[in-house]
Design a protein around this motif. Structure first.
Motif: not given
Length: 118
Positions: A94-99, A110-118
């Protein structure tokens, strides 16, 4: 499900907002990682090492507003100046995806939204 949104505001500032229980993640990206690609790359490399269980000791540091600790089994973000402190345990994937989303924002605007889990 929780999410992280990243965007550039009308003043040209990079913004991040995460829904509970990950609010501190958005604050950390904005206030501590900021718009420095070298900082994003450092954290991405540290997380990649942790995901491979290659950290011989946890990485820990305090930025402008938050404490971050990255271990082989996960990470922790904690506010340093808020009472009471807000803690945000977060998984390495999750931290890697956010970074990665933050880095893509810095590069493309470009704006984006990702889903987060744990």
């Amino acid at each position: 499900m929780s999410s992280l949104s990243v965007w550039v505001d009308a003043d040209g500032s990079h913004r991040a907002s995460a829904s509970p229980p990950f609010e501190a993640l958005g604050w950390w990206l904005e206030q501590d990682v900021q718009a420095f690609l070298s900082t994003v790359d450092f954290y991405l490399e540290t997380v990649a090492s942790a995901r491979l269980s290659q950290l011989t000791a946890p990485f820990a540091g305090v930025g402008n507003a938050l404490y971050v600790e990255i271990r082989n089994d996960g990470a922790l973000l904690r506010t340093e100046f808020a009472e009471p402190p807000v803690e945000c345990p977060i998984g390495l994937v999750t931290l890697s995806a956010a970074l990665t989303a933050w880095k893509e924002l810095l590069l493309s605007k470009s704006a984006s939204t990702i889903q987060l889990s744990g």
